[in-house]
Write a protein that holds these residues in place. Structure first.
Motif, PDB file in Angstrom:
ATOM      1  N   LYS A  95       0.801  -1.236   0.000  1.00 27.99           N
ATOM      2  CA  LYS A  95       0.000   0.000   0.000  1.00 27.99           C
ATOM      3  C   LYS A  95       0.839   1.295   0.000  1.00 27.99           C
ATOM      4  CE  LYS A  95      -4.114  -2.013   2.150  1.00 27.99           C
ATOM      5  NZ  LYS A  95      -3.642  -3.414   2.022  1.00 27.99           N
ATOM      6  N   PRO A  96       1.835   1.385  -0.871  1.00 27.76           N
ATOM      7  CA  PRO A  96       2.496   2.687  -1.004  1.00 27.76           C
ATOM      8  C   PRO A  96       1.541   3.673  -1.665  1.00 27.76           C
ATOM      9  CG  PRO A  96       3.201   1.237  -2.766  1.00 27.76           C
ATOM     10  CD  PRO A  96       2.346   0.401  -1.837  1.00 27.76           C
ATOM     11  N   ASP A  97       1.783   4.948  -1.492  1.00 28.85           N
ATOM     12  CA  ASP A  97       0.959   5.959  -2.147  1.00 28.85           C
ATOM     13  C   ASP A  97       1.267   6.033  -3.636  1.00 28.85           C
ATOM     14  OD1 ASP A  97      -0.367   7.161   0.267  1.00 28.85           O
ATOM     15  OD2 ASP A  97       1.727   7.489   0.799  1.00 28.85           O
ATOM     16  N   LEU A  98       2.529   5.827  -3.978  1.00 23.31           N
ATOM     17  CA  LEU A  98       2.982   5.886  -5.357  1.00 23.31           C
ATOM     18  C   LEU A  98       3.826   4.645  -5.642  1.00 23.31           C
ATOM     19  CD1 LEU A  98       4.282   9.574  -5.232  1.00 23.31           C
ATOM     20  CD2 LEU A  98       2.111   8.848  -6.241  1.00 23.31           C
ATOM     21  N   ALA A  99       3.826   4.213  -6.869  1.00 25.71           N
ATOM     22  CA  ALA A  99       4.667   3.088  -7.270  1.00 25.71           C
ATOM     23  C   ALA A  99       5.311   3.408  -8.611  1.00 25.71           C
ATOM     24  CB  ALA A  99       3.852   1.799  -7.372  1.00 25.71           C
ATOM     25  N   ASN A 100       6.538   2.970  -8.750  1.00 24.82           N
ATOM     26  CA  ASN A 100       7.284   3.247  -9.971  1.00 24.82           C
ATOM     27  C   ASN A 100       7.995   1.980 -10.416  1.00 24.82           C
ATOM     28  OD1 ASN A 100       8.437   4.825 -12.052  1.00 24.82           O
ATOM     29  ND2 ASN A 100      10.312   5.038 -10.863  1.00 24.82           N
ATOM     30  N   TRP A 101       7.741   1.565 -11.643  1.00 28.48           N
ATOM     31  CA  TRP A 101       8.401   0.392 -12.216  1.00 28.48           C
ATOM     32  C   TRP A 101       9.462   0.873 -13.204  1.00 28.48           C
ATOM     33  CZ3 TRP A 101       3.375   0.292 -10.667  1.00 28.48           C
ATOM     34  CH2 TRP A 101       2.951  -0.800  -9.894  1.00 28.48           C
ATOM     35  N   SER A 102      10.718   0.695 -12.853  1.00 29.02           N
ATOM     36  CA  SER A 102      11.814   1.163 -13.697  1.00 29.02           C
ATOM     37  C   SER A 102      12.487  -0.013 -14.393  1.00 29.02           C
ATOM     38  CB  SER A 102      12.860   1.911 -12.862  1.00 29.02           C
ATOM     39  OG  SER A 102      12.311   3.083 -12.307  1.00 29.02           O
ATOM     40  N   MET A 103      12.803   0.177 -15.667  1.00 32.67           N
ATOM     41  CA  MET A 103      13.512  -0.852 -16.408  1.00 32.67           C
ATOM     42  C   MET A 103      14.948  -0.956 -15.909  1.00 32.67           C
ATOM     43  SD  MET A 103      11.479  -2.263 -18.585  1.00 32.67           S
ATOM     44  CE  MET A 103       9.909  -1.954 -19.425  1.00 32.67           C
ATOM     45  N   TYR A 104      15.381  -2.162 -15.724  1.00 40.71           N
ATOM     46  CA  TYR A 104      16.747  -2.394 -15.278  1.00 40.71           C
ATOM     47  C   TYR A 104      17.729  -1.791 -16.278  1.00 40.71           C
ATOM     48  CZ  TYR A 104      21.093  -4.801 -14.276  1.00 40.71           C
ATOM     49  OH  TYR A 104      22.401  -5.077 -14.006  1.00 40.71           O
ATOM     50  N   THR A 105      18.590  -0.921 -15.784  1.00 44.74           N
ATOM     51  CA  THR A 105      19.533  -0.210 -16.644  1.00 44.74           C
ATOM     52  C   THR A 105      20.934  -0.355 -16.066  1.00 44.74           C
ATOM     53  OG1 THR A 105      17.796   1.388 -17.216  1.00 44.74           O
ATOM     54  CG2 THR A 105      20.071   2.008 -17.710  1.00 44.74           C
ATOM     55  N   PRO A 106      21.720  -1.286 -16.575  1.00 46.69           N
ATOM     56  CA  PRO A 106      23.077  -1.492 -16.038  1.00 46.69           C
ATOM     57  C   PRO A 106      24.049  -0.453 -16.571  1.00 46.69           C
ATOM     58  CG  PRO A 106      22.681  -3.029 -17.832  1.00 46.69           C
ATOM     59  CD  PRO A 106      21.408  -2.226 -17.662  1.00 46.69           C
ATOM     60  N   TRP A 107      24.492   0.456 -15.726  1.00 46.46           N
ATOM     61  CA  TRP A 107      25.434   1.465 -16.182  1.00 46.46           C
ATOM     62  C   TRP A 107      26.662   0.790 -16.783  1.00 46.46           C
ATOM     63  CZ3 TRP A 107      22.639   5.297 -16.777  1.00 46.46           C
ATOM     64  CH2 TRP A 107      21.777   5.794 -15.808  1.00 46.46           C
ATOM     65  N   PRO A 108      27.142   1.256 -17.914  1.00 49.57           N
ATOM     66  CA  PRO A 108      28.222   0.551 -18.616  1.00 49.57           C
ATOM     67  C   PRO A 108      29.558   0.591 -17.903  1.00 49.57           C
ATOM     68  CG  PRO A 108      27.721   2.636 -19.702  1.00 49.57           C
ATOM     69  CD  PRO A 108      26.658   2.431 -18.672  1.00 49.57           C
ATOM     70  N   PHE A 109      29.636   1.341 -16.789  1.00 48.14           N
ATOM     71  CA  PHE A 109      30.878   1.393 -16.019  1.00 48.14           C
ATOM     72  C   PHE A 109      30.702   0.778 -14.637  1.00 48.14           C
ATOM     73  CE2 PHE A 109      28.753   5.455 -16.762  1.00 48.14           C
ATOM     74  CZ  PHE A 109      28.107   5.620 -15.551  1.00 48.14           C
ATOM     75  N   SER A 110      29.548   0.107 -14.412  1.00 54.70           N
ATOM     76  CA  SER A 110      29.298  -0.519 -13.114  1.00 54.70           C
ATOM     77  C   SER A 110      29.865  -1.937 -13.089  1.00 54.70           C
ATOM     78  CB  SER A 110      27.797  -0.564 -12.821  1.00 54.70           C
ATOM     79  OG  SER A 110      27.140  -1.441 -13.717  1.00 54.70           O
ATOM     80  N   ASP A 111      30.141  -2.419 -11.894  1.00 57.01           N
ATOM     81  CA  ASP A 111      30.623  -3.786 -11.744  1.00 57.01           C
ATOM     82  C   ASP A 111      29.599  -4.786 -12.265  1.00 57.01           C
ATOM     83  OD1 ASP A 111      32.844  -2.709 -10.546  1.00 57.01           O
ATOM     84  OD2 ASP A 111      32.131  -3.041  -8.501  1.00 57.01           O
ATOM     85  N   LEU A 112      28.316  -4.485 -12.055  1.00 57.79           N
ATOM     86  CA  LEU A 112      27.278  -5.414 -12.477  1.00 57.79           C
ATOM     87  C   LEU A 112      27.224  -5.536 -13.999  1.00 57.79           C
ATOM     88  CD1 LEU A 112      25.206  -7.272 -11.283  1.00 57.79           C
ATOM     89  CD2 LEU A 112      23.549  -5.419 -11.305  1.00 57.79           C
TER      90      LEU A 112
END
Length: 547
Positions: free
Chosen positions: A366-383
């Motif tokens: 029951k959050p007031d707002l919800a946001n679904w973000s597409m997974y975006t792997p930064w090209p300089f991140s370890d992941l």
């Protein structure tokens, strides 16, 4: 000597649906330049004013600057490269400078693909940029660039980089020039007021595998809460700001300083609403003082409750549990604070069932707002590096949290987008009909209705989630959506990306087992004093420290 700073004209259907955001980097660089004796600074906000290349060219030709600077996050890198190409054409003698997180880590790729860029500022820009300006004014450019720490540039087709500049130790001594911004253009749609994005700290003491902030800023440094409030008072009284969001990744990390900040706002009767992003565990830790947060004007908290199941919480190095997420949301609602739940979707193992699970969680928590973000792997991140060949798209302009960069094994990108939109439709339809108009009162109710207005506005204008660009009109069009990836863009060679880092060596060793992330983790800073600032050291075959 004339300086022109340009914010590139990049748009996506993400955070900007809530309004136009003031680019704080401009105020900080302009303030540093003016403090150092360079008063002739101009700003072209191509993004907010939606300026065409032709208009930018005309403005540059009229101004004829000696130095042109631009910044870029990953999705805006091509726009930034293009605006500096225009600067080279319009002002052939001007020194062109690029900064920002993407160029800091990816300069070995950026410089060869945009050879009209004279240099890249790596990391915090204030001191480095001032040193560059001094060299240009003295007629020592480009010869002096090798002696200026924190730069990268090309010589005879070879990319060179100087040693890293020290981080800015006295961040309270920085003097941002907020007057350089046209404040009438920066408005927060939910409240219909001018918006600012100040910060309390730079850096982060934690080492998230998918994040770059702790690498970029290197040290965790926090400002004097009184000086932060001084700045907010100035923004309110001089520029008419009526709402602010702290730019920090996790402003509540240092509990002692955050409480001082809240008390300062209360004692000085600043009377302004504001928002933050923070961790679930910080909310649970501060259960007893959430009323203080609300009394200080905090109205909106965004929580990193990104995943659908514990499996994904683990994948993103989370240590929070589903039960903790639900409790934190309820605590905030009970305190009269609007709470937003963030869900990350679009991993390679995403399924129709896991997407539906995120919707069920949103209904249960029951959050007031919800946001679904597409997974975006930064090209300089370890992941990103760890994902390897699973990342197929290297068109960085689409790395905007609304475009499916990863293709799930069990569905195509069109179906993924459609199922995410189905979550949005159901969640906000229920909120619009049965929640926002009837629940709460005062600031909280007004804020929620304003958020609904922002969503509806972006939806009718086809700007939400870039739906207009991809030609999505509903379930019937999911097979026809087109993301228009530029397949000519290739992955940067691993040797051309900054990877090797150490960040508080003791915690890094632990991080290999259970690394921590924004919105997760149980570690807390010492509540009675300052934790020693973690340091990041960067090593590679180029003689420098990494930023």
């Amino acid at each position: 000597m004339r300086i022109v700073l340009i914010h590139p004209n990049y748009h996506s259907g993400g955070a900007e649906i809530a309004g136009n955001w003031p680019p704080a980097w401009v105020a900080y660089l302009a303030g540093a330049a003016k403090k150092a004796g360079f008063p002739d600074v101009h700003f072209i906000d191509a993004m907010t004013h939606d300026l065409s290349d032709e208009v930018v060219r005309e403005k540059l030709e009229a101004l004829q600057p000696d130095v042109v600077g631009a910044t870029a996050i990953t999705p805006s890198i091509y726009k930034a490269e293009r605006v500096l190409q225009i600067a080279r054409e319009a002002c052939p003698k001007a020194v062109t400078v690029l900064g920002g997180v993407h160029a800091t880590f990816m300069y070995k790729q950026v410089l060869p693909e945009a050879p009209w860029i004279d240099c890249i500022v790596r990391g915090e820009g204030e001191d480095i940029f001032v040193n560059l300006l001094k060299a240009v004014k003295a007629g020592e450019w480009p010869e002096a660039r090798a002696s200026i720490k924190g730069l990268a540039y090309m010589v005879d087709g070879k990319v060179l980089a100087t040693p890293a500049a020290p981080t800015v130790k006295d961040i309270d001594g920085l003097s941002p020039d907020w007057s350089i911004l046209d404040w009438d253009k920066y408005r927060y749609i939910p409240l219909g007021v001018k918006v600012a994005i100040p910060n309390m700290a730079r850096g982060c003491p934690f080492t998230c595998s998918f994040c770059s902030q702790w690498k970029f800023w290197r040290d965790y440094r926090i400002r004097d809460p009184k000086k932060v409030v001084d700045e907010i008072v100035e923004l309110k009284e001089k520029h008419g700001v009526g709402f602010f969001i702290l730019a920090d990744e996790e402003p509540t990390i240092n509990r002692k300083k955050f409480i001082q900040f809240c008390n300062e706002l209360i004692d000085r009767k600043v009377n302004i609403l504001w928002g933050i992003n923070t961790r679930v565990t910080d909310i649970l830790r501060d259960e007893d003082i959430l009323p203080l947060y609300r009394k200080a004007g905090l109205i909106h908290v965004s929580l990193g409750t990104e995943a659908a199941a514990q499996m994904k919480l683990d994948l993103f190095n989370k240590e929070t549990t589903v039960a903790q997420n639900k409790k934190a949301i309820q605590l905030l609602r009970d305190a009269g604070i609007v709470v937003e739940a963030q869900f990350i979707v679009g991993l390679e193992n995403e399924t129709a069932e896991t997407l539906e699970e995120t919707y069920r969680m949103a209904q249960d928590w029951k959050p007031d707002l919800a946001n679904w973000s597409m997974y975006t792997p930064w090209p300089f991140s370890d992941l990103f590096r760890d994902l390897g060949d699973k990342v197929e798209i290297f068109d960085y302009e689409k790395y905007n949290f609304v475009t499916p960069i990863m293709k799930p094994d069990s569905m195509d990108r069109g179906e993924l987008l459609d199922r995410v939109m189905n979550n949005y439709r159901r969640f906000y339809m229920k909120k619009a009909l049965f929640s926002y108009p009837w629940q709460g009162s005062g600031d909280r109710r007004r804020y929620l209705l304003g958020c609904l207005k922002a969503f509806l506005k972006a939806g009718f204008e086809r700007k939400f989630y870039d739906l207009g660009k991809v030609d999505y009109w509903g379930p019937q069009s999911r097979k026809k959506v087109h993301f228009d990836f530029d397949t000519s863009r290739k992955r940067a060679d691993d040797n051309d990306v900054e990877w090797q880092t150490t960040h508080n060596r003791q915690s890094q060793k632990k991080a290999r087992e259970t690394a921590l992330a924004c919105g997760g983790g149980k570690e807390q800073m010492d509540d009675l004093g300052e934790a020693p600032p973690p340091r990041v050291e960067i090593t590679s075959n180029v003689p420098r420290m990494k930023i």
